[in-house]
Write an enzyme that holds these catalytic residues in place. Structure first.
Site, PDB file in Angstrom:
ATOM      1  N   ASN A   1     -53.739 -39.696  29.251  1.00  0.00           N
ATOM      2  CA  ASN A   1     -53.052 -40.851  28.668  1.00  0.00           C
ATOM      3  C   ASN A   1     -51.603 -40.407  28.461  1.00  0.00           C
ATOM      4  OD1 ASN A   1     -52.047 -42.869  27.086  1.00  0.00           O
ATOM      5  ND2 ASN A   1     -53.607 -42.716  25.479  1.00  0.00           N
TER       6      ASN A   1
ATOM      7  N   ARG B   1     -55.226 -43.541  31.893  1.00  0.00           N
ATOM      8  CA  ARG B   1     -54.970 -44.783  31.189  1.00  0.00           C
ATOM      9  C   ARG B   1     -53.650 -45.328  31.733  1.00  0.00           C
ATOM     10  NH1 ARG B   1     -54.195 -45.776  24.677  1.00  0.00           N
ATOM     11  NH2 ARG B   1     -53.756 -47.999  24.853  1.00  0.00           N
TER      12      ARG B   1
ATOM     13  N   HIS C   1     -54.957 -52.744  24.922  1.00  0.00           N
ATOM     14  CA  HIS C   1     -56.087 -52.036  24.286  1.00  0.00           C
ATOM     15  C   HIS C   1     -57.408 -52.311  25.016  1.00  0.00           C
ATOM     16  CE1 HIS C   1     -53.754 -51.859  20.240  1.00  0.00           C
ATOM     17  NE2 HIS C   1     -53.729 -50.672  20.811  1.00  0.00           N
TER      18      HIS C   1
ATOM     19  N   ARG D   1     -44.329 -52.016  14.540  1.00  0.00           N
ATOM     20  CA  ARG D   1     -43.976 -53.215  15.326  1.00  0.00           C
ATOM     21  C   ARG D   1     -44.113 -54.476  14.479  1.00  0.00           C
ATOM     22  NH1 ARG D   1     -47.924 -51.838  20.312  1.00  0.00           N
ATOM     23  NH2 ARG D   1     -47.809 -49.637  19.817  1.00  0.00           N
TER      24      ARG D   1
ATOM     25  N   GLU E   1     -61.994 -44.575  23.784  1.00  0.00           N
ATOM     26  CA  GLU E   1     -61.295 -44.998  25.007  1.00  0.00           C
ATOM     27  C   GLU E   1     -61.398 -43.950  26.113  1.00  0.00           C
ATOM     28  OE1 GLU E   1     -58.242 -45.776  22.051  1.00  0.00           O
ATOM     29  OE2 GLU E   1     -57.456 -47.319  23.379  1.00  0.00           O
TER      30      GLU E   1
END
Ligand code: ADP
Length: 399
Positions: free
Chosen positions: A8, A95, A183, A244, A384
């Site tokens: 990732n 990813r 996601h 964010r 993940e």
């Protein structure tokens, strides 16, 4: 023994995990770690199965090295370390942020696929080039090593058009300015756990999954397929996050440009780095720090985070046409009693009620609703990396 490497890669970090083959359900990674601070002070940490630190070192870059060179060096250090552990790689799973409209599932990377993935760089300029860089480097070093891309966007391609389209001139929609959602590997993983945790009927019903980590989003599922999600064209839409904004009136951005002379770069920082929990609290983006603080600004940040999360669930309930289950995952969702409790309190009108004892759970799959709750509530830890490993083995027929 052959193994899989899962990568990732971001602009300043590279997270990795190594899984042994054959890959069994929920098999833990045998090694994992990350290289952080690429471009500044690069730190490489590798851990074993039990979380024991095997290596902790600084990577020194030559003076004047570009960010790209430093990313390359970080990957090379990882590959050398992997060789030192006598790990024989059968494949690498990546990813990748963007699969555009084209990819609704993982794909084996070929030069042709890579050329298509390059065309998605304008859709995710902060991530896509960094995700792809190790693909090129590995292809050069090990030309026969198969590589697979798993996309953050793929899971959401089942959304109906109403969930996907912005009310903007058609030409931009046709150009690809749509709500992709992100996601995806996390939602893919959780969707496969729903039946075992919630039972077949509820697991296939209207389910809202709240993935709350530093980045946070929600997905609404029916029959375990995505019907709507809170993130959109970029990972800035939707929930308030660590740094964010989440949903914000675009008029605020115009105001900042007009009144404060904000440039595109300033706005990017404002949207992605300076807002959210950090911006509101002025203290930290970290949920644990805020929960431990008694400052009113920290309390306000927590309340706003939970309130906006509940508002988002209300909106997603239109897409699911009713709520059978609410699932919490991600660092905050899996661990924060406070956030789960407050979000569920705000959803009491919909018949959501937690059992305070069961809500003490951390990091384990469990239903935590009260006996008289009309809606099931569950904590399901996400995985993940395992999801990417699973797709990689399945696509390549490695198990
Ligand atoms: P990322 O999006 O970077 O993968 P994670 O999923 O690891 O992030 O989530 C990080 C967030 O989870 C941080 O805000 C952290 O404070 C929060 N978190 C982790 N453990 C706890 C805990 N025990 N209680 C509350 N929040 C927690």
């Amino acid at each position: 023994m052959k193994s899989l490497l899962i990568i990732n890669a971001g602009s300043s970090s590279l997270k990795f995990a190594v899984f042994n083959l054959p890959l069994t359900q929920d098999a833990p990674s045998v090694y994992r770690g990350q290289i952080d601070g690429i471009g500044a002070n690069t730190q490489f940490v590798a851990k074993d199965l039990d979380g024991k630190v095997l290596l902790e070192t600084t990577i020194k870059s030559p003076d004047g090295a570009s960010l790209e060179d430093q990313q390359q060096l970080a990957l090379e250090k990882l590959l050398v370390w992997i060789e030192d552990q006598h790990i024989e790689l059968a494949a690498v799973g990546h990813r990748v942020l963007h699969g555009g409209k084209k990819y609704s599932a993982p794909v084996v990377i070929s030069p042709e696929v890579l050329a298509v993935l390059e065309t998605f760089v304008p859709l995710g300029p902060l991530h896509q080039p960094h995700n792809l860089r190790p693909v090129y480097a590995l292809a050069k070093k090990y030309p026969s090593l198969p590589q697979v891309a798993c996309f953050d966007t793929a899971f959401h391609r089942t959304q109906p058009w109403q969930s996907e389209v912005y009310p903007i001139p058609r030409k931009f929609t046709e150009e690809g300015v749509i709500r992709y959602g992100f996601h995806g590997s996390s939602y893919d993983y959780i969707s496969r756990q729903l039946e075992s945790v919630l039972g077949k009927q509820i697991g296939n019903g209207g389910v809202v999954i709240a993935h709350m980590g530093n980045g946070a989003s929600m997905a609404a599922l029916r029959e375990k397929k995505c019907v709507a999600t809170s993130m959109g064209f970029t990972a800035a839409e939707g929930l308030m996050m660590g740094t964010r904004t989440g949903n914000i009136d675009p008029g605020v951005l115009l105001y900042l440009m007009d009144k404060h002379g904000y440039t595109a770069e300033d706005l990017t920082r404002f949207i992605y780095k300076e807002s959210g929990l950090l911006g509101v609290s002025g203290i930290s983006q970290d949920m644990r720090t805020l929960e431990a603080s008694d400052k009113p600004e920290a309390r306000e940040a927590l309340e706003l985070f939970c309130y906006r999360a509940a508002r988002q669930i209300g909106s997603l309930m239109v897409a699911t046409a009713g709520l059978d289950a609410l699932v919490f995952t991600g660092g905050i969702g899996e661990n924060s009693q406070f956030v789960r409790n407050r979000v569920c309190e705000l959803m009491a009108w919909a018949g959501v009620k937690l059992d305070p004892e069961l809500n003490k759970i951390r990091g384990k799959a469990l239903c935590i609703q009260a006996a008289d709750s009309k809606v099931a509530v569950a904590v399901i830890p996400t995985n993940e990396e395992w999801m990417i490993a699973h797709h990689t083995t399945t696509l390549l027929g490695l198990n």
